[in-house]
Design an enzyme around this catalytic site. Structure first.
Site, PDB file in Angstrom:
ATOM      1  N   THR A  23       0.808  -1.216   0.000  1.00  8.51           N
ATOM      2  CA  THR A  23       0.000   0.000   0.000  1.00  8.51           C
ATOM      3  C   THR A  23       0.842   1.268   0.000  1.00  8.51           C
ATOM      4  OG1 THR A  23      -0.151   0.113   2.413  1.00  8.51           O
ATOM      5  CG2 THR A  23      -1.820  -1.187   1.265  1.00  8.51           C
ATOM      6  N   ASP A  24       0.157   2.373  -0.323  1.00  6.05           N
ATOM      7  CA  ASP A  24       0.790   3.684  -0.234  1.00  6.05           C
ATOM      8  C   ASP A  24       0.501   4.276   1.145  1.00  6.05           C
ATOM      9  OD1 ASP A  24      -1.852   4.592  -0.315  1.00  6.05           O
ATOM     10  OD2 ASP A  24      -1.717   5.283  -2.396  1.00  6.05           O
ATOM     11  N   ALA A  25       0.835   5.543   1.359  1.00  2.00           N
ATOM     12  CA  ALA A  25       0.667   6.177   2.670  1.00  2.00           C
ATOM     13  C   ALA A  25      -0.796   6.248   3.105  1.00  2.00           C
ATOM     14  CB  ALA A  25       1.273   7.580   2.642  1.00  2.00           C
ATOM     15  N   GLY A  27      -2.918   3.818   2.654  1.00  3.34           N
ATOM     16  CA  GLY A  27      -3.408   2.466   2.901  1.00  3.34           C
ATOM     17  C   GLY A  27      -4.104   1.849   1.705  1.00  3.34           C
ATOM     18  N   ILE A  28      -3.918   2.444   0.523  1.00  2.32           N
ATOM     19  CA  ILE A  28      -4.517   1.955  -0.717  1.00  2.32           C
ATOM     20  C   ILE A  28      -3.434   1.207  -1.512  1.00  2.32           C
ATOM     21  CG2 ILE A  28      -5.531   2.671  -2.920  1.00  2.32           C
ATOM     22  CD1 ILE A  28      -6.783   5.036  -1.380  1.00  2.32           C
TER      23      ILE A  28
END
Length: 141
Positions: A23-25, A27-28
């Site tokens: 994930t990215d920052a 949370g995706i």
């Protein structure tokens, strides 16, 4: 979701849990990681059919490379989601395989991937697939 590694009719189901590293920052799931999930689905589908990459390379010198890939990102997946990577062969030719891979969260379609694999020898030259493998793959279309 279908049980791990089960092929229903012509669709192979492979579960993938979304980890923090995917994930990215926010949370995706980072977009490129869906391609990794699809790769895992193809690899486990091949193993399910009895033709893992090591065996194919050892017995026939065959390796696969992605020739073309297109992805349509419909909805995002998030940290800790349990995804279902669905793999289906759409076309088998002498030296190529085309597949549709769809990634779901429960009944929600998240990503659609269209991929064309090229069959190569160990030097990277195009190579026809062994007839036995081609026949097995055509049985999954």
């Amino acid at each position: 979701m279908t049980e791990a590694g089960v092929q229903n009719r012509s669709v192979f189901h492979y579960p993938v849990r979304v980890f923090y590293e995917d994930t990215d920052a926010a949370g995706i799931v980072y977009y490129a990681n869906y391609l990794k999930f699809a790769e895992r689905g193809r690899t486990e589908w091949l193993r399910h059919l009895g033709y893992d990459h090591i065996r194919l390379k050892r017995e026939s010198g065959l390796v696969f490379a992605v020739r073309r890939c297109a992805a349509d990102y419909i909805k995002p997946a998030r940290l800790d989601d349990l995804l279902d990577v669905r793999t289906k062969v759409t076309k088998v030719a002498g030296a190529t395989i085309e597949m549709a891979q769809d990634i779901y969260l429960d009944d929600t379609h998240l990503v659609a991937v269209q991929v064309k694999l090229a069959c190569l020898d160990e030097a990277g030259a195009p190579m026809r697939m062994p007839a036995e493998l081609r026949q097995v793959l055509r049985g999954t279309e």
